[in-house]
Design an enzyme around this catalytic site. Structure first.
Site, short mmCIF file in Angstrom:
data_model
loop_
_atom_site.label_atom_id
_atom_site.label_comp_id
_atom_site.label_asym_id
_atom_site.label_seq_id
_atom_site.Cartn_x
_atom_site.Cartn_y
_atom_site.Cartn_z
N TYR A 142 -32.48 -9.86 -27.05
CA TYR A 142 -32.25 -9.16 -28.31
C TYR A 142 -31.38 -7.91 -28.12
CZ TYR A 142 -35.98 -12.10 -30.25
OH TYR A 142 -36.73 -13.16 -30.65
N LYS A 192 -38.62 -19.14 -17.87
CA LYS A 192 -38.03 -20.46 -17.68
C LYS A 192 -37.21 -20.41 -16.39
CE LYS A 192 -37.31 -23.47 -20.47
NZ LYS A 192 -37.83 -24.87 -20.44
N ASP A 225 -42.23 -23.04 -22.06
CA ASP A 225 -42.43 -24.19 -22.96
C ASP A 225 -43.77 -24.86 -22.66
OD1 ASP A 225 -41.32 -24.88 -20.50
OD2 ASP A 225 -40.20 -26.58 -21.28
N ASP A 249 -42.02 -13.04 -28.38
CA ASP A 249 -41.94 -13.03 -29.84
C ASP A 249 -42.58 -14.32 -30.38
OD1 ASP A 249 -41.22 -12.30 -32.36
OD2 ASP A 249 -39.06 -12.51 -32.09
N ASP A 253 -46.81 -14.77 -31.78
CA ASP A 253 -47.07 -15.23 -33.15
C ASP A 253 -47.89 -16.51 -33.12
OD1 ASP A 253 -45.80 -13.17 -34.35
OD2 ASP A 253 -44.37 -14.38 -35.47
#
Ligand code: NAD
Length: 368
Positions: A142, A192, A225, A249, A253
């Site tokens: 970001y 990852k 993942d 993020d 959530d």
């Protein structure tokens, strides 16, 4: 020794309503437990704009840098939608996070048994769940450069850059390990590393910090993942999860919603330790100012109350008192008391914001 200091910023909309219930708990701590905080209160968001023409006055910012912890309600509302971007209520919150350099975002996912039916997952998968996602908040994709939309040949290309320095990974890893020491001592780091160099570095640095300074911590690594799958399959296998800004993020959530309503979700954002050893800290509910229900006594104060419980545990080392507050919330929910956002089951008793506060205080009284 001086009292621990707390800056309260109730903000806009339901912010002051939910914060009023926290202030009653702070008073209760003083009279019934002999724990006194030096509390100051100030404006943030739209109400600060109304008073000063800015969503965060410099004096308020300076105060936030000095205190042991900041407790914030919520900011924003339709009244401020047309303001210039630079003075929108949310800019006040962003300034606090940026100038306090709050790089470690803690999002617990805790499922009270009485609310297990609110989850989209099976009751036995989520009942009693209590995990903590730590998201790196100030770096990663970001913020990385280069970024933008560029012309390339006869088409455009959108670019964002995932970038982490060793020191950025090191400090959030330490934050996770310190926190794990106050819980079960188990941390799972997610990235990852199979396809991203930043993931390889992330894994190496997290492992190095653990091996050098936190040998008591049980550390595991998982691809993000696979982590998402495991979080929905059997979330109780985790305790603390530490991950980068982007994966955090999404995963925070996902994990939070395992547990039900927005009105139940607390959060903390921590920075570097201050001279007294406490981290810079901002505690706030995940929800916004909920203009649709503001001023009607309908807001659920539990997210804000649980944010205060996090402050007790993570800023003030008062784990026992934090548990006391959390247990009082659990008791009230088990009694079937519900604010409007949690209604729906048969036999539930509707309560207002202050009615929920009354019941939590009664639960606290019973705990001593
Ligand atoms: P919101 O979180 O304010 O509300 C979403 C929905 O959840 C609404 O229906 C609301 O009534 C309900 N809700 C939220 N908190 C609740 C609570 N404690 N009890 C019961 N119901 C609750 O999000 P939104 O509607 O997208 O945003 C409203 C305003 O809040 C906007 O101005 C937005 O910018 C701001 N906002 C602020 C923050 C913050 O201060 N951290 C976060 C998100 C949104």
């Amino acid at each position: 020794m001086s009292n621990p200091s707390l800056l309260i910023l109730p903000g806009d909309g339901i912010g002051p309503e939910v914060m009023a219930e926290v202030k009653r708990i702070i008073d209760w701590m003083g009279t019934k437990r002999g724990i006194t905080f030096d509390v100051s209160e100030d404006l943030v968001g739209g109400c600060a704009y109304d008073a000063h023409g800015t969503p965060l006055h410099d004096d308020t910012m300076a105060k936030a840098q000095e205190v042991d912890a900041v407790l914030l309600g919520a900011v924003g509302g339709p009244k401020y939608d047309d303001l210039d971007f630079s003075v929108k209520p949310e800019r006040g919150l962003l300034r606090l996070r940026k100038e306090m350099d709050l790089f470690s975002n803690l999002r617990p996912a805790q499922c009270f048994d009485a609310l297990a039916d609110f989850s989209s997952l099976k009751k036995d998968v989520v009942a009693g769940l209590d995990i903590m996602i730590i998201r790196e908040l100030t770096s990663g994709v970001y913020f990385g450069e280069p970024r933008g939309i560029f012309e390339e040949g006869n088409e455009r290309v959108g670019i964002n850059t995932q970038r982490y320095t060793e020191s950025e990974i090191d400090r959030v890893a330490r934050s996770a390990f310190e926190l794990a020491r106050k819980r079960t001592g188990k941390v799972c780091s997610m990235e990852k590393a199979n396809v991203m160099e930043s993931g390889i570095l992330w894994r190496e640095v997290v492992q190095k910090v653990r091996d050098e300074d936190y040998r008591d911590i049980e550390l595991s690594h998982m691809y993000a993942d696979a982590g998402a799958m495991q979080l929905t399959r059997w979330p109780k296998q985790f305790d603390v999860i530490v991950t980068d800004n982007l994966f955090g993020d999404l995963l925070s959530d996902l994990a939070a919603m395992l547990t039900g309503s927005l009105g139940m979700l607390p959060s903390a954002s921590l920075g570097a330790p201050m001279t007294n050893g406490r981290p810079k800290a901002l505690y706030e509910p995940v929800h916004g100012s909920a203009p649709d229900i503001a001023g009607q006594g309908k807001a659920n104060p539990i997210a804000c109350v649980l944010s205060f419980a996090m402050a007790l545990r993570y800023s003030f080392d008062m784990g026992e008192e934090a548990t006391r507050v959390e247990k009082a919330v659990e008791t009230v929910l088990a009694q079937g008391l519900r604010t409007a956002d949690l209604l729906g089951e048969e036999g539930a008793t509707p309560v207002s914001t202050s009615g929920m506060g009354d019941a939590i205080l009664a639960g606290l009284d019973q705990s001593i």
